[in-house]
Design a protein around this motif. Structure first.
Motif, PDB file in Angstrom:
ATOM      1  N   ASN A 199      -0.882   2.820  28.457  1.00  0.00           N
ATOM      2  CA  ASN A 199      -1.364   1.523  27.981  1.00  0.00           C
ATOM      3  C   ASN A 199      -0.714   1.101  26.668  1.00  0.00           C
ATOM      4  OD1 ASN A 199      -2.980   0.985  30.187  1.00  0.00           O
ATOM      5  ND2 ASN A 199      -4.771   1.954  29.292  1.00  0.00           N
ATOM      6  N   MET A 202      -8.622   3.459  32.202  1.00  0.00           N
ATOM      7  CA  MET A 202      -9.160   3.680  30.865  1.00  0.00           C
ATOM      8  C   MET A 202     -10.691   3.696  30.917  1.00  0.00           C
ATOM      9  SD  MET A 202      -8.480   1.555  27.326  1.00  0.00           S
ATOM     10  CE  MET A 202      -9.576   0.189  27.627  1.00  0.00           C
ATOM     11  N   GLN A 203     -11.279   2.783  31.674  1.00  0.00           N
ATOM     12  CA  GLN A 203     -12.731   2.732  31.784  1.00  0.00           C
ATOM     13  C   GLN A 203     -13.282   3.958  32.511  1.00  0.00           C
ATOM     14  OE1 GLN A 203     -14.201   0.282  29.966  1.00  0.00           O
ATOM     15  NE2 GLN A 203     -12.032   0.001  29.510  1.00  0.00           N
ATOM     16  N   THR A 263       0.350  -0.770  33.359  1.00  0.00           N
ATOM     17  CA  THR A 263      -0.811  -0.529  32.497  1.00  0.00           C
ATOM     18  C   THR A 263      -2.078  -0.462  33.343  1.00  0.00           C
ATOM     19  OG1 THR A 263      -1.034  -2.899  32.075  1.00  0.00           O
ATOM     20  CG2 THR A 263       0.213  -1.603  30.470  1.00  0.00           C
ATOM     21  N   THR A 264      -3.125   0.122  32.773  1.00  0.00           N
ATOM     22  CA  THR A 264      -4.292   0.377  33.592  1.00  0.00           C
ATOM     23  C   THR A 264      -5.605   0.336  32.815  1.00  0.00           C
ATOM     24  OG1 THR A 264      -5.331   1.994  35.038  1.00  0.00           O
ATOM     25  CG2 THR A 264      -3.786   2.857  33.406  1.00  0.00           C
ATOM     26  N   PHE A 265      -6.232  -0.805  32.841  1.00  0.00           N
ATOM     27  CA  PHE A 265      -7.532  -0.966  32.194  1.00  0.00           C
ATOM     28  C   PHE A 265      -8.604  -0.191  32.966  1.00  0.00           C
ATOM     29  CE2 PHE A 265     -11.527  -3.250  31.454  1.00  0.00           C
ATOM     30  CZ  PHE A 265     -11.554  -3.263  30.082  1.00  0.00           C
ATOM     31  N   SER A 266      -8.552  -0.239  34.276  1.00  0.00           N
ATOM     32  CA  SER A 266      -9.594   0.417  35.074  1.00  0.00           C
ATOM     33  C   SER A 266      -9.581   1.929  34.891  1.00  0.00           C
ATOM     34  CB  SER A 266      -9.443   0.062  36.558  1.00  0.00           C
ATOM     35  OG  SER A 266      -8.165   0.415  37.028  1.00  0.00           O
ATOM     36  N   THR A 303      -3.149   8.174  29.984  1.00  0.00           N
ATOM     37  CA  THR A 303      -3.618   6.791  30.038  1.00  0.00           C
ATOM     38  C   THR A 303      -3.358   6.087  28.715  1.00  0.00           C
ATOM     39  OG1 THR A 303      -5.342   7.452  31.603  1.00  0.00           O
ATOM     40  CG2 THR A 303      -5.590   5.308  30.572  1.00  0.00           C
ATOM     41  N   SER A 344      -7.780   3.356  21.805  1.00  0.00           N
ATOM     42  CA  SER A 344      -6.902   2.743  22.800  1.00  0.00           C
ATOM     43  C   SER A 344      -6.692   1.262  22.529  1.00  0.00           C
ATOM     44  CB  SER A 344      -7.482   2.924  24.207  1.00  0.00           C
ATOM     45  OG  SER A 344      -7.467   4.268  24.594  1.00  0.00           O
ATOM     46  N   VAL A 345      -7.767   0.566  22.219  1.00  0.00           N
ATOM     47  CA  VAL A 345      -7.666  -0.871  21.963  1.00  0.00           C
ATOM     48  C   VAL A 345      -6.868  -1.140  20.681  1.00  0.00           C
ATOM     49  CG1 VAL A 345      -8.975  -2.959  21.403  1.00  0.00           C
ATOM     50  CG2 VAL A 345      -9.738  -1.456  23.262  1.00  0.00           C
TER      51      VAL A 345
END
Length: 129
Positions: A43, A87-88, A82-85, A39, A110-111
């Protein structure tokens, strides 16, 4: 918005999602430490490419939806890649596994890496341009 916009976003999104799945399979869903490296890689590389292409395409943040190229590549392919969800979800799993420090490191790392990658991509495009 026109039908062609939807087609380009949907087609690009499908391509990006398949690329994300392939990278995840290649890197393995999680490394031996239980850390979600795939991930992070997805990202960060996506942030680099969107930074690069935004400069090469001369796209401002408020203009991302303007052309078929922007819709298909920036919103479609890179949005699907990319995948924010995920990552969460990875962060929630890390936290529930009893690793709050790892969770904070993962999210902050990550950020920060994403911001640095997007900036590096943009800078590379400016130097090449």
């Amino acid at each position: 918005m026109q039908f062609s916009d939807l087609v380009f976003v949907a087609g690009g999104g499908g391509i990006g999602s398949v690329l994300r799945w392939l990278v995840g399979k290649l890197v393995k869903e999680q490394g031996p430490s239980g850390f979600p490296w795939s991930t992070v890689l997805i990202n960060v590389t996506g942030a680099f490419v969107i930074g690069l292409l935004s400069v090469l395409f001369s796209v401002e943040w408020h203009d991302r939806y303007g052309s078929l190229l922007n819709a298909g590549v920036l919103t479609g392919i890179l949005g699907g890649y990319t995948t924010f969800s995920t990552m969460q979800l990875d962060a929630a799993k890390l936290y529930h596994s009893g690793s709050p420090g790892k969770t904070v490191g993962y999210l902050l790392g990550s950020v920060v890496l994403g911001i640095l990658a997007a900036g590096a991509g943009a800078q590379l495009a400016r130097l090449a341009g």
